[in-house]
Design a protein around this motif. Structure first.
Motif, PDB file in Angstrom:
ATOM      1  N   HIS A  59      28.077 -21.728  38.845  1.00  0.00           N
ATOM      2  CA  HIS A  59      28.716 -23.276  37.027  1.00  0.00           C
ATOM      3  C   HIS A  59      29.274 -23.306  37.757  1.00  0.00           C
ATOM      4  N   ILE A  60      29.758 -25.088  37.927  1.00  0.00           N
ATOM      5  CA  ILE A  60      30.894 -25.735  38.148  1.00  0.00           C
ATOM      6  C   ILE A  60      31.766 -26.034  36.499  1.00  0.00           C
ATOM      7  N   GLU A  61      32.388 -25.602  36.599  1.00  0.00           N
ATOM      8  CA  GLU A  61      32.741 -26.262  35.320  1.00  0.00           C
ATOM      9  C   GLU A  61      34.589 -26.941  35.301  1.00  0.00           C
ATOM     10  N   PHE A  62      34.048 -28.338  35.314  1.00  0.00           N
ATOM     11  CA  PHE A  62      35.359 -29.527  35.366  1.00  0.00           C
ATOM     12  C   PHE A  62      36.915 -29.023  34.516  1.00  0.00           C
ATOM     13  N   ILE A  63      37.788 -28.911  34.630  1.00  0.00           N
ATOM     14  CA  ILE A  63      38.709 -29.089  33.536  1.00  0.00           C
ATOM     15  C   ILE A  63      39.271 -30.094  33.581  1.00  0.00           C
ATOM     16  N   ASP A  64      39.785 -30.782  34.610  1.00  0.00           N
ATOM     17  CA  ASP A  64      39.847 -32.810  34.754  1.00  0.00           C
ATOM     18  C   ASP A  64      39.571 -32.869  36.275  1.00  0.00           C
ATOM     19  N   ARG A  65      40.371 -34.291  36.864  1.00  0.00           N
ATOM     20  CA  ARG A  65      39.336 -34.397  37.738  1.00  0.00           C
ATOM     21  C   ARG A  65      40.248 -33.079  39.254  1.00  0.00           C
ATOM     22  N   TYR A  96      34.469 -21.974  38.953  1.00  0.00           N
ATOM     23  CA  TYR A  96      33.033 -21.536  39.100  1.00  0.00           C
ATOM     24  C   TYR A  96      32.928 -20.490  38.958  1.00  0.00           C
ATOM     25  N   HIS A  97      31.783 -19.875  38.295  1.00  0.00           N
ATOM     26  CA  HIS A  97      31.547 -19.090  37.860  1.00  0.00           C
ATOM     27  C   HIS A  97      29.981 -19.041  38.197  1.00  0.00           C
ATOM     28  N   ALA A 155      27.688  -3.369  45.004  1.00  0.00           N
ATOM     29  CA  ALA A 155      28.577  -3.932  43.474  1.00  0.00           C
ATOM     30  C   ALA A 155      27.753  -5.054  43.050  1.00  0.00           C
ATOM     31  N   ALA A 156      27.895  -5.076  41.899  1.00  0.00           N
ATOM     32  CA  ALA A 156      27.765  -5.827  41.732  1.00  0.00           C
ATOM     33  C   ALA A 156      28.369  -6.608  40.585  1.00  0.00           C
ATOM     34  N   GLY A 157      28.346  -7.752  39.654  1.00  0.00           N
ATOM     35  CA  GLY A 157      29.020  -8.679  38.864  1.00  0.00           C
ATOM     36  C   GLY A 157      29.126  -9.176  37.923  1.00  0.00           C
ATOM     37  N   ARG A 158      30.076 -10.442  37.867  1.00  0.00           N
ATOM     38  CA  ARG A 158      30.144 -11.643  37.174  1.00  0.00           C
ATOM     39  C   ARG A 158      31.561 -12.332  37.909  1.00  0.00           C
ATOM     40  N   GLY A 159      31.607 -13.390  37.957  1.00  0.00           N
ATOM     41  CA  GLY A 159      33.046 -13.576  38.759  1.00  0.00           C
ATOM     42  C   GLY A 159      33.400 -15.508  37.778  1.00  0.00           C
ATOM     43  N   VAL A 160      34.609 -15.411  37.776  1.00  0.00           N
ATOM     44  CA  VAL A 160      34.744 -16.913  37.034  1.00  0.00           C
ATOM     45  C   VAL A 160      35.764 -17.132  37.948  1.00  0.00           C
ATOM     46  N   ASP A 161      36.247 -18.214  38.977  1.00  0.00           N
ATOM     47  CA  ASP A 161      37.182 -18.144  39.820  1.00  0.00           C
ATOM     48  C   ASP A 161      37.995 -19.945  39.276  1.00  0.00           C
ATOM     49  N   GLU A 162      39.532 -20.427  39.530  1.00  0.00           N
ATOM     50  CA  GLU A 162      39.465 -21.273  39.286  1.00  0.00           C
ATOM     51  C   GLU A 162      39.930 -21.650  40.909  1.00  0.00           C
ATOM     52  N   VAL A 163      39.932 -22.981  41.155  1.00  0.00           N
ATOM     53  CA  VAL A 163      39.653 -24.525  41.983  1.00  0.00           C
ATOM     54  C   VAL A 163      40.060 -24.785  42.523  1.00  0.00           C
ATOM     55  N   ALA A 184      36.060  -9.944  38.028  1.00  0.00           N
ATOM     56  CA  ALA A 184      35.222  -8.615  36.932  1.00  0.00           C
ATOM     57  C   ALA A 184      36.510  -9.741  35.200  1.00  0.00           C
ATOM     58  N   PRO A 185      35.649 -10.748  34.737  1.00  0.00           N
ATOM     59  CA  PRO A 185      36.266 -11.505  34.068  1.00  0.00           C
ATOM     60  C   PRO A 185      36.069 -10.633  33.142  1.00  0.00           C
TER      61      PRO A 185
END
Length: 167
Positions: A109-115, A120-121, A141-149, A164-165
């Motif tokens: 899932h891509i969450e836009f903060i601004d332009r 990236y979840h 291994a497995a998990g969940r991530g949240v990347d800042e792009v 590992a949020p």
């Protein structure tokens, strides 16, 4: 005389009310669609660089100050992959079989903060390939991530990877 005052009051209230949300313009929809495709391609390039242990390509998907864990900046990111590659080569030299590594990112899932900023979840798995018809793949291994792009000079890049949020 009451009627003009009520009319004036109604006009003032209408002017002070928040404007109704406008639907996004076609240009905004097109830009966001283009950005989603570019971010998806960025993450594909990330996965291919790490799975192929390409220490030259790996830092190119990050911003100059980009980070993954303690590794920050191009030199540290390059070293992280080079060290992994070296470790695998040493293990192979001792006769150990090291199957191909596959990083799988799904349910993105891509969450836009601004332009120019997005999160990236995703869910992730690191899987080592098995031998066809003889050994199944192995989930490492497995998990969940949240990347800042971020968009930097017109190109989407990873500012930080967080696999590992805490939220």
């Amino acid at each position: 005389m009451i009627r003009p005052s009520l009319t004036a009051l109604a006009v003032l209230l209408a002017m002070s009310a928040p404007a109704a949300a406008q639907p996004p313009a076609d240009a905004d929809i097109l830009r966001e669609t283009h950005d989603r495709v570019a971010i998806t391609e960025l993450m594909w390039n990330y996965v291919r660089a790490i799975d192929s242990l390409n220490e030259e390509a790996y830092p190119t998907v990050f911003t100059p100050d980009g980070s993954f864990g303690e590794a920050k900046g191009p030199a540290a990111l390059r070293k992280m992959v080079a060290d992994l590659k070296h470790s695998q080569a040493e293990r192979r030299a001792k006769g150990e079989t090291i199957p191909a590594m596959h990083h799988i990112m799904s349910n993105a899932h891509i969450e836009f903060i601004d332009r120019d900023h997005a999160r990236y979840h995703y869910y992730w798995m690191t899987v080592f390939a098995g031998s066809p018809y003889t050994q199944p793949p192995r989930l490492a291994a497995a998990g969940r991530g949240v990347d800042e792009v971020v968009r930097l000079n017109g190109k989407w890049l990873i500012r930080s990877r967080n696999v590992a949020p805490t939220d």
